[in-house]
Design an enzyme around this catalytic site. Structure first.
Site, PDB file in Angstrom:
ATOM      1  N   GLU A  20      14.646 -61.798  49.110  1.00 16.95           N
ATOM      2  CA  GLU A  20      13.235 -61.418  49.157  1.00 16.95           C
ATOM      3  C   GLU A  20      12.466 -62.633  48.647  1.00 16.95           C
ATOM      4  O   GLU A  20      12.784 -63.149  47.569  1.00 16.95           O
ATOM      5  CB  GLU A  20      13.008 -60.209  48.235  1.00 16.95           C
ATOM      6  N   ARG A  48      27.432 -57.966  40.898  1.00 18.28           N
ATOM      7  CA  ARG A  48      26.516 -59.093  40.748  1.00 18.28           C
ATOM      8  C   ARG A  48      26.968 -59.964  39.584  1.00 18.28           C
ATOM      9  O   ARG A  48      27.694 -59.521  38.706  1.00 18.28           O
ATOM     10  CB  ARG A  48      25.067 -58.642  40.614  1.00 18.28           C
ATOM     11  N   LYS A  51      14.636 -61.719  38.367  1.00 18.03           N
ATOM     12  CA  LYS A  51      13.498 -62.510  38.841  1.00 18.03           C
ATOM     13  C   LYS A  51      12.247 -62.241  38.025  1.00 18.03           C
ATOM     14  O   LYS A  51      11.450 -63.143  37.780  1.00 18.03           O
ATOM     15  CB  LYS A  51      13.204 -62.154  40.300  1.00 18.03           C
TER      16      LYS A  51
HETATM   17  P1  ATP Z   1      16.356 -59.429  41.210  1.00 17.88           P
HETATM   18  O1  ATP Z   1      17.072 -58.141  40.956  1.00 17.88           O
HETATM   19  O2  ATP Z   1      16.502 -60.452  40.142  1.00 17.88           O
HETATM   20  O3  ATP Z   1      14.931 -59.257  41.655  1.00 17.88           O
HETATM   21  P2  ATP Z   1      17.271 -59.367  43.866  1.00 17.88           P
HETATM   22  O4  ATP Z   1      18.639 -58.816  43.992  1.00 17.88           O
HETATM   23  O5  ATP Z   1      16.172 -58.437  44.151  1.00 17.88           O
HETATM   24  O6  ATP Z   1      17.127 -60.060  42.454  1.00 17.88           O
HETATM   25  P3  ATP Z   1      17.072 -60.694  46.360  1.00 17.88           P
HETATM   26  O7  ATP Z   1      16.194 -61.792  46.747  1.00 17.88           O
HETATM   27  O8  ATP Z   1      16.836 -59.359  46.936  1.00 17.88           O
HETATM   28  O9  ATP Z   1      17.065 -60.627  44.770  1.00 17.88           O
HETATM   29  O10 ATP Z   1      18.593 -61.111  46.563  1.00 17.88           O
HETATM   30  C1  ATP Z   1      19.084 -61.661  47.754  1.00 17.88           C
HETATM   31  C2  ATP Z   1      20.562 -61.455  47.790  1.00 17.88           C
HETATM   32  O11 ATP Z   1      21.180 -62.031  46.647  1.00 17.88           O
HETATM   33  C3  ATP Z   1      20.904 -59.974  47.773  1.00 17.88           C
HETATM   34  O12 ATP Z   1      21.890 -59.719  48.758  1.00 17.88           O
HETATM   35  C4  ATP Z   1      21.427 -59.735  46.391  1.00 17.88           C
HETATM   36  O13 ATP Z   1      22.398 -58.744  46.408  1.00 17.88           O
HETATM   37  C5  ATP Z   1      21.995 -61.101  46.004  1.00 17.88           C
HETATM   38  N1  ATP Z   1      21.921 -61.282  44.560  1.00 17.88           N
HETATM   39  C6  ATP Z   1      20.821 -61.240  43.787  1.00 17.88           C
HETATM   40  N2  ATP Z   1      21.127 -61.394  42.499  1.00 17.88           N
HETATM   41  C7  ATP Z   1      22.478 -61.541  42.438  1.00 17.88           C
HETATM   42  C8  ATP Z   1      23.432 -61.723  41.375  1.00 17.88           C
HETATM   43  N3  ATP Z   1      23.038 -61.795  40.098  1.00 17.88           N
HETATM   44  N4  ATP Z   1      24.732 -61.836  41.702  1.00 17.88           N
HETATM   45  C9  ATP Z   1      25.125 -61.777  42.988  1.00 17.88           C
HETATM   46  N5  ATP Z   1      24.296 -61.602  44.028  1.00 17.88           N
HETATM   47  C10 ATP Z   1      22.987 -61.471  43.761  1.00 17.88           C
HETATM   48 MG    MG Z   2      16.306 -57.315  46.065  1.00 18.68          MG
END
Ligand code: ATP
Ligand code: MG
Length: 561
Positions: free
Chosen positions: A39, A265, A275
């Site tokens: 995102e 994760r 984030k």
């Molecule tokens: P946050 O929870 O910090 O806002 P997010 O998961 O919403 O992070 P996205 O931009 O949606 O962030 O993530 C893009 C991809 O990266 C998704 O498929 C997500 O599952 C993966 N991802 C995000 N954070 C992690 C993590 N800590 N470990 C492994 N994969 C991750």
């Molecule tokens: Mg997300």
């Protein structure tokens, strides 16, 4: 990796790759198609790197492809700056999506058609409950939900209202489109989830074309289906969404049937990866921007000088599993250290200089000595290092009144200057306040290159820089951004910030060869650590960031007790 067995294709082994091997063996697809779906509401961090290495890695290993897809369904928090930085960071990490760059917002027309398809099939309805009422009706983990009073609306009424939502007749939050599934389901995600919400907001890519936006759940699986994704890999918190993912794929005329798989994760010690927290650290000025070397963002690691190969190696070592665990940040640093030990050029730099005058070395003269560029790599060769009467050594390499275990320089003691000569301290000069400001030494010309022909030994070898030839530089030393391994574990995360996470040293003395240091790869300052030029560098004022220490100082401190 925990499983030492190597699969027939020689690639890494984990439960997701095993699923792919089985699907290939069963002929369920010709090659895997994966995607990385960020995102665009922040910069990528080390957690994303795990997902990138997994998705792009699978595509590479099995001859498939991996798409970069921006999951841009929330116009309020998303910006072009993030879209650009994410692409730069994925490339920097060493991966390429080729022509497969997509945006969920490109599918808005099709998603809208599919929403009408569900209405026609009697499987979606427009609901007028407020957000608060909806929460009330939703029930809890132990209690079933209650059906919305609008659930029985006719198909025609639903179509009419949904089209008027799209036309902008209603204010934000007035109505939503919901799937009609099962308010008694044990899975709250299946209790008539929201598919569309009204949001009169300008989207970075579609502008004012829409005032209703699809939810994550209504977007993600359908985007996967449009792109013919075979394995939609996401993190564990989406496990409970999988029944809804499958329900939508079954109930819509989608062009393919992707499947979702979940893995744990990544979390690491001494930092935060959410984030929301990273944005807070940047906007509140706790760090100097998204690429601050103390942040776990990929742009932070880049600025700090971390080679992307070290991050890929870390991702490979931690593997992929189904149980959440926190990894030691030291394990990531160890990956960098191992790589840099093999590849980084060695140079001499004095961070906290103490002047040394070699009294029996002729004034105004100098010579050059050969210094090995990398003892781990013969091909790296040697360089010439200038030596002269006035030098700098590290302040902490001298003690006037040394304790038993201090073997470095002290009054009357002989030590080796690396690549150069044995020197003996003959006099200590202090300022009015009693501070040592200069040492007087003698050198033994017979020890040129650092060995005594008579076989006598010294207990210490010091690094040094010739004063007349030295380059003045600023060196930035970084430590953990948070003072405890589990920031926020008992209280506000921001209270756990490490007040000493950055130390800026000025007036550091560097050997002249460092003027030509590679700008995007670390060098080893002998005995001190790995350092990389910062983008703030100018030829008049060089700046280095410490990429990593030579050893894990924290582990060492713990071992000492
Ligand atoms: P946050 O929870 O910090 O806002 P997010 O998961 O919403 O992070 P996205 O931009 O949606 O962030 O993530 C893009 C991809 O990266 C998704 O498929 C997500 O599952 C993966 N991802 C995000 N954070 C992690 C993590 N800590 N470990 C492994 N994969 C991750
Ligand atoms: Mg997300």
């Amino acid at each position: 990796m925990s499983d030492s067995e190597t699969p027939a294709d020689g690639g890494p082994r984990d439960f997701i790759r095993d699923i792919i091997r089985a699907d290939l063996a069963a002929g369920r697809m010709a090659a895997p198609v994966t995607r990385f779906p960020p995102e665009p509401n922040g910069y990528l961090h080390i957690g994303h790197a795990k997902s990138i290495c997994l998705n792009f890695g699978i595509a590479r290993e099995f001859g498939g492809r991996c798409h970069l897809r921006f999951d841009d369904t929330n116009p309020v928090k998303e910006e072009m700056e993030y879209i650009n930085s994410i692409q730069a960071d994925v490339r920097w990490l060493g991966f390429d999506w080729g022509e497969h760059l997509y945006f969920a917002s490109d599918y808005f027309d099709r998603l809208y058609e599919w929403a009408e398809h569900l209405i026609h099939a009697g499987k979606a309805f427009v609901c007028d409950l407020s957000a608060e009422q909806m929460r009330e009706y939703r029930g809890t983990l132990t209690e079933p939900g209650r059906e919305s009073p609008h659930r029985g609306r006719s198909i025609d009424e639903n179509l009419d209202l949904f089209r008027r939502m799209r036309a902008g007749e209603f204010p934000d939050g007035a109505r939503v489109l919901r799937a009609k599934i099962d308010m008694a389901s044990g899975n709250i995600n299946m209790r008539d989830p929201v598919l569309y919400r009204i949001l009169h907001a300008r989207h970075p890519r579609t502008g004012d074309a829409w005032c209703i936006y699809p939810t994550y759940d209504f977007t993600h699986g359908q985007s996967d289906a449009i792109e013919q994704i075979t394995h939609s890999i996401c993190t564990l918190e989406f496990e409970d969404h999988r029944p809804l993912y499958d329900w939508l794929i079954e109930n819509l005329p989608v062009p393919s049937t992707p499947h979702q798989y979940e893995f744990a994760r990544l979390n690491i010690t001494y930092t935060v990866l959410s984030k929301r927290r990273l944005i807070q650290l940047v906007t509140e000025g706790h760090v100097k921007g998204w690429d601050d070397p103390r942040l776990p963002t990929l742009s932070g690691y880049r600025r700090r000088g971390f080679p992307p190969a070290a991050i890929r190696e870390f991702a490979a070592r931690i593997g992929v599993s189904k149980s959440n665990a926190t990894m030691e940040v030291a394990a990531l640093e160890a990956c960098a250290r191992e790589l840099l030990n093999r590849t980084a050029l060695r140079r001499m730099a004095v961070l906290r200089p103490l002047k040394v005058v070699i009294e029996n070395y002729p004034a105004g003269e100098s010579e050059t000595l050969d210094a090995v560029n990398n003892p781990e790599d013969e091909a790296a060769g040697v360089r010439a290092v200038p030596f002269s009467r006035e030098l700098y050594i590290e302040r902490e390499d001298f003690m006037e009144d040394p304790p038993k275990k201090f073997f470095r320089l002290a009054p009357g003691r002989e030590v080796r200057l690396r690549y150069a000569y044995f020197v003996t301290c003959t006099e200590v000069i202090k300022d009015a306040a009693g501070q040592v400001v200069e040492l007087r030494c003698t050198y033994d010309p017979a020890t040129r290159g650092g060995n005594a022909p008579d076989g006598r030994k010294v207990k210490a070898t010091l690094h040094w820089v010739s004063a007349a030839h030295a380059l003045d530089a600023e060196v930035r030393l970084y430590d953990h951004l948070f003072a405890r391994p589990d920031p926020g574990a008992d209280g506000d995360v921001m209270d756990d910030l490490n007040p000493d996470s950055l130390e800026v040293l000025t007036g550091c003395k560097l050997e002249p060869a460092l003027a030509d240091a590679p700008k995007d790869y670390p060098v080893q300052f002998e005995r001190l650590g790995y350092f990389t030029p910062d983008p703030d560098w100018t030829d008049a004022a060089p700046v280095f960031n410490r990429t990593a220490t030579l050893r894990d100082a924290w582990a060492k401190a713990q071992a000492r007790g």
